[in-house]
Enzyme design. Structure first.
Site, PDB file in Angstrom:
ATOM      1  CG  ASP A  96      -2.057   0.998   1.083  1.00 29.55           C
ATOM      2  OD1 ASP A  96      -2.213   1.559  -0.018  1.00 29.55           O
ATOM      3  OD2 ASP A  96      -2.780   1.220   2.062  1.00 29.55           O
ATOM      4  CG  ASP A 304      -6.085  -4.716   1.923  1.00 27.27           C
ATOM      5  OD1 ASP A 304      -6.591  -4.121   0.963  1.00 27.27           O
ATOM      6  OD2 ASP A 304      -5.805  -4.137   2.997  1.00 27.27           O
ATOM      7  CB  CYS A 342     -12.203 -24.512  11.015  1.00 22.56           C
ATOM      8  SG  CYS A 342     -10.763 -23.628  10.377  1.00 22.56           S
ATOM      9  CB  CYS A 344      -7.162 -23.627  10.407  1.00 25.79           C
ATOM     10  SG  CYS A 344      -7.565 -23.413  12.142  1.00 25.79           S
ATOM     11  CB  CYS A 347      -9.913 -25.916  13.875  1.00 22.16           C
ATOM     12  SG  CYS A 347     -10.602 -24.275  14.212  1.00 22.16           S
ATOM     13  CG  HIS A 373      -9.822 -20.153  13.596  1.00 24.37           C
ATOM     14  ND1 HIS A 373     -10.384 -21.260  12.983  1.00 24.37           N
ATOM     15  CD2 HIS A 373     -10.840 -19.283  13.826  1.00 24.37           C
ATOM     16  CE1 HIS A 373     -11.691 -21.072  12.864  1.00 24.37           C
ATOM     17  NE2 HIS A 373     -11.994 -19.880  13.356  1.00 24.37           N
TER      18      HIS A 373
END
Length: 413
Positions: A96, A304, A342, A344, A347, A373
């Site tokens: 940015d 984003d 989930c 991930c 998890c 997560h």
RNA sequence: GUGGGUGUAGCUCAGUUGGUAGAGCUCCUGGUUGUGGUCCAGGUGGCCGCGGGUUCGAGUCCCGUCACUCACC
């Protein structure tokens, strides 16, 4: 005219609407869109390893020119081989421009309400204990470093030079972000200023691109402002798209500035309507589940947002049944996963009770597991939306996902 | 045993010339949208060690008592 190493290829369109899927090609890999881009302001997504980011499905990382310029300095990042090399992220990167800091260091987003900022002195206090650290003029912005109080000056040229040194695949033009509190007259002035800056960014970008032979091509996105005003948004978009320097215009567009939930889709729609199909559109700073559906439906390709990681560091975690705080007493003895559905790392290996403990004990691992997560949850949501467009089930998926997410049965989240 | 100090929220403490109690932390609940974020906001919680006395009124003054603590015998 195509750019070496950068291209956007649309794939599936949402029938009757501007939404689509596609692929962004960059020198460091491709991005399947719609996509959520993880924010790593200071060349790190706070609390997580790049390997974890890759494992959770993040396709790209976005850093910030203002922060990296102040620390460690753009020259250091350049000497390290560019942002990706420096932070050990082999995939696509964004930077940015520092434009948002005009706002966040200036009037202070949401920290000061309805304050007329024109005509204030140099060290005016903008909120209890907060001193204004940025001042805009037609040529650029003067910042007081939030790190050590030193003075710095950003102009469109400076921002482009820094971003070229940082070496991200996709850069943003230096813009002025406003708030909904600003008057219509001020919004007009800000848009005009952003447009003049856009010309200078593009010009400097072309100069630097030609100067830096042998370096990977860096794409430049123009940023649309105009707040909630349709005529300003449309005009700003048209003006940006019309810009060309040496036969080359912007590679894509960022939609920024003052957005409210209620008009988010409408505003994205105005901008997208003025844009060609073959360039990607990035919506800056958005990540609420319902906002994704709305923005994507209206043609946004990438996003984003700091929210997933920031919120995770303060114990707020996403689930298919809504967001909850894992540090509350109700989770102390809950030995199930944060979100049973989930996939991930957090998890599949840890329980709510353990995360509860880590947060209460202020252990660093709390931030790491929480961020993994939340980033996974958001990345996957956008991935699923992409898949739903490709297989024609967007509306059904939206109804199902949002119906459940915002049901707020609240009983056993 | 003698002399001094301290006893106020779970913890550490503040309470002005007497006018029915505050802070920080903890605890509880929210919040966080191009990171000025180890952050912000709100809330629960006290028979002011105990018992008397003075006073219209005592956490504040007086007496007694208990506990803890320091110094000296």
């Amino acid at each position: 005219m195509s750019s070496p190493g950068f291209a956007f290829t649309p794939r599936t369109s949402l029938p009757g609407r501007a939404g689509r899927t596609g692929t962004i090609q960059t020198p460091h890999g491709t991005i399947q869109t719609p996509a959520f881009i993880a924010v790593g302001t200071k060349a790190t997504v706070k609390a997580v390893l790049p390997e974890s980011l890759r494992e959770l499905g993040a396709q790209a990382v976005l850093a910030n020119a203002y922060h990296l310029y102040l620390q460690p300095g753009a020259d250091i990042v350049e000497a390290a081989g560019g942002l990706g090399r420096f932070m050990n992220w082999p995939g696509p990167t964004f930077t940015d421009s520092g434009g948002f800091q005009v706002l966040s260091l200036g009037v202070g987003f949401k920290k000061v309400l309805a304050m007329n900022t024109s005509g204030l002195g140099d060290d005016e206090v903008i909120a209890a204990g907060k001193t204004r650290l940025a001042h805009v003029d037609d040529e650029g912005v003067t910042f007081t470093s939030h790190l050590n109080g030193t003075k710095h000056r950003f102009t469109p040229e400076v921002s482009m030079q820094i971003q070229h040194q940082l070496g991200a695949d996709i850069m943003f033009a230096f813009d002025e972000c406003t708030t909904l509190m600003n008057t219509r007259v001020y919004q007009e002035q800000a848009v005009e200023r952003t447009q003049r800056w856009a010309v200078r960014c593009l010009t400097e970008h072309q100069r630097l691109t030609q100067e830096r032979v042998g370096k990977p091509y860096q794409a430049l996105f123009g940023v649309v402002q105009g707040a909630q005003h349709e005529d300003l948004r449309r005009q700003a978009t048209r003006d940006l798209e019309a810009l060309e320097v040496d036969g080359r215009g912007f590679d894509g567009y960022g939609i920024g500035g003052a957005l409210e939930k209620e008009n988010l889709g409408t505003i994205v729609g105005w901008c997208v309507a003025e844009l060609p199909d073959h360039k990607p559109r990035h919506l800056l700073g958005i990540s609420e589940p319902d906002d994704f559906f709305t923005a994507i439906e209206n043609g946004a390709d990438t996003f984003d947002c700091v929210s997933p990681s920031r919120v995770a560091r303060n114990a707020a975690l996403y689930t298919r049944d809504g967001r909850f705080n894992v540090n509350t007493a109700a989770q102390r003895r809950n030995f199930s996963a944060v979100d049973e559905e989930c996939d991930c790392y957090t998890c599949t290996h840890y329980t709510r009770a353990y995360l509860h403990h880590l947060f209460k004990a202020k252990e660093m691992l709390a931030s790491t597991l929480g961020t993994i997560h939340n980033e996974r949850f958001i990345v996957r949501l956008v991935d699923d939306i992409r898949a739903s467009i490709d297989n024609g089930s967007f509306d059904a998926f939206r109804a199902e996902f949002l119906g459940r997410y915002y049901a707020r049965s609240a009983v056993d989240r």
